[in-house]
Write a protein that holds these residues in place. Structure first.
Motif, PDB file in Angstrom:
ATOM      1  N   ASP A   1      27.165  56.068  -5.448  1.00  0.00           N
ATOM      2  CA  ASP A   1      26.587  54.951  -6.210  1.00  0.00           C
ATOM      3  C   ASP A   1      25.066  55.044  -6.277  1.00  0.00           C
ATOM      4  O   ASP A   1      24.462  54.822  -7.328  1.00  0.00           O
ATOM      5  N   GLU A   2      24.437  55.396  -5.144  1.00  0.00           N
ATOM      6  CA  GLU A   2      22.972  55.562  -5.126  1.00  0.00           C
ATOM      7  C   GLU A   2      22.546  56.685  -6.057  1.00  0.00           C
ATOM      8  O   GLU A   2      21.540  56.568  -6.758  1.00  0.00           O
ATOM      9  N   TRP A   3      23.281  57.797  -6.029  1.00  0.00           N
ATOM     10  CA  TRP A   3      22.977  58.934  -6.908  1.00  0.00           C
ATOM     11  C   TRP A   3      23.024  58.498  -8.368  1.00  0.00           C
ATOM     12  O   TRP A   3      22.105  58.771  -9.140  1.00  0.00           O
ATOM     13  N   LEU A   4      24.100  57.850  -8.731  1.00  0.00           N
ATOM     14  CA  LEU A   4      24.275  57.424 -10.120  1.00  0.00           C
ATOM     15  C   LEU A   4      23.190  56.436 -10.538  1.00  0.00           C
ATOM     16  O   LEU A   4      22.657  56.519 -11.644  1.00  0.00           O
ATOM     17  N   GLU A   5      22.863  55.513  -9.662  1.00  0.00           N
ATOM     18  CA  GLU A   5      21.813  54.532  -9.953  1.00  0.00           C
ATOM     19  C   GLU A   5      20.460  55.216 -10.130  1.00  0.00           C
ATOM     20  O   GLU A   5      19.730  54.949 -11.085  1.00  0.00           O
ATOM     21  N   TYR A   6      20.125  56.135  -9.222  1.00  0.00           N
ATOM     22  CA  TYR A   6      18.851  56.825  -9.321  1.00  0.00           C
ATOM     23  C   TYR A   6      18.802  57.711 -10.562  1.00  0.00           C
ATOM     24  O   TYR A   6      17.808  57.711 -11.289  1.00  0.00           O
ATOM     25  N   ALA A   7      19.871  58.442 -10.808  1.00  0.00           N
ATOM     26  CA  ALA A   7      19.903  59.338 -11.960  1.00  0.00           C
ATOM     27  C   ALA A   7      19.784  58.563 -13.270  1.00  0.00           C
ATOM     28  O   ALA A   7      19.130  59.021 -14.208  1.00  0.00           O
TER      29      ALA A   7
ATOM     30  N   TYR B   1      16.851  65.359  -2.155  1.00  0.00           N
ATOM     31  CA  TYR B   1      16.244  66.380  -3.020  1.00  0.00           C
ATOM     32  C   TYR B   1      16.022  65.814  -4.426  1.00  0.00           C
ATOM     33  O   TYR B   1      14.993  66.066  -5.054  1.00  0.00           O
ATOM     34  N   LEU B   2      16.985  65.063  -4.916  1.00  0.00           N
ATOM     35  CA  LEU B   2      16.856  64.475  -6.257  1.00  0.00           C
ATOM     36  C   LEU B   2      15.669  63.516  -6.310  1.00  0.00           C
ATOM     37  O   LEU B   2      14.919  63.503  -7.281  1.00  0.00           O
ATOM     38  N   ARG B   3      15.496  62.729  -5.278  1.00  0.00           N
ATOM     39  CA  ARG B   3      14.424  61.718  -5.256  1.00  0.00           C
ATOM     40  C   ARG B   3      13.046  62.313  -5.013  1.00  0.00           C
ATOM     41  O   ARG B   3      12.065  61.827  -5.568  1.00  0.00           O
ATOM     42  N   THR B   4      12.950  63.339  -4.169  1.00  0.00           N
ATOM     43  CA  THR B   4      11.625  63.782  -3.718  1.00  0.00           C
ATOM     44  C   THR B   4      11.306  65.236  -4.029  1.00  0.00           C
ATOM     45  O   THR B   4      10.183  65.669  -3.766  1.00  0.00           O
TER      46      THR B   4
END
Length: 163
Positions: free
Chosen positions: A149-155, A100-103
């Protein structure tokens, strides 16, 4: 103003998501409730039945996550995240929120951030019958460090939240 949803633009998506959860639970508590209160009324109606179940069928996952993301009140998105955590696992819930955060739309991204906070709830055997009788559960359901880790990197790299 107190009777209105905090974000009227999200209210139709929230209503359709929570109505689907109620339908899957075979609950019909909303037909006599005024439209502007129906979503919250249904959310209250599904809360306990969701937590009382040891398992939820797969068909519950998408509407639970949609209701969590579209809930216009950040105080209540936990009502949908928590049963999803117990049944489907922290890893799957967090992966869906990351998607959801990405798209997602801006509203969905904001909702994913609210739900992300709830996705870190401690899981307790005394809180849900989703645990085995010995108080255990399959550990891979909740292994989520790489997703965090992916969330933090993307954010950190995303520009959508700089508006």
């Amino acid at each position: 103003m107190a009777d209105e949803e905090p974000n009227e633009a999200e209210a139709p998506m929230f209503l359709s998501s929570v109505a689907e959860v109620a339908r899957l639970l075979d609950l019909d508590h909303g037909s006599s409730v005024p439209e502007n209160r129906r979503a919250r009324h249904l959310a209250h109606a599904v809360r306990k039945p969701l937590l009382d179940r040891a398992n939820l069928p797969e068909e519950f996952f998408a509407p639970l996550m949609a209701a969590a993301v579209h809930d216009p009140d950040p105080s209540f998105c936990r009502w949908f995240v928590e049963p999803a955590l117990y049944t489907f696992g922290r890893r799957r819930v967090m992966t869906t929120l990351l998607n959801y955060l990405r798209t997602g739309t801006d509203a969905e991204r904001a909702g994913a951030e609210r739900a992300w906070y709830c996705a870190h709830l401690p899981l307790r055997a005394d809180r849900s019958p989703a645990y085995a009788p010995d108080g255990s559960r399959y550990p891979a359901l909740d292994e989520s460090r790489d997703v965090v880790d992916e969330w933090l990197e993307y954010a950190a790299s995303a520009h959508w939240n700089e508006v």
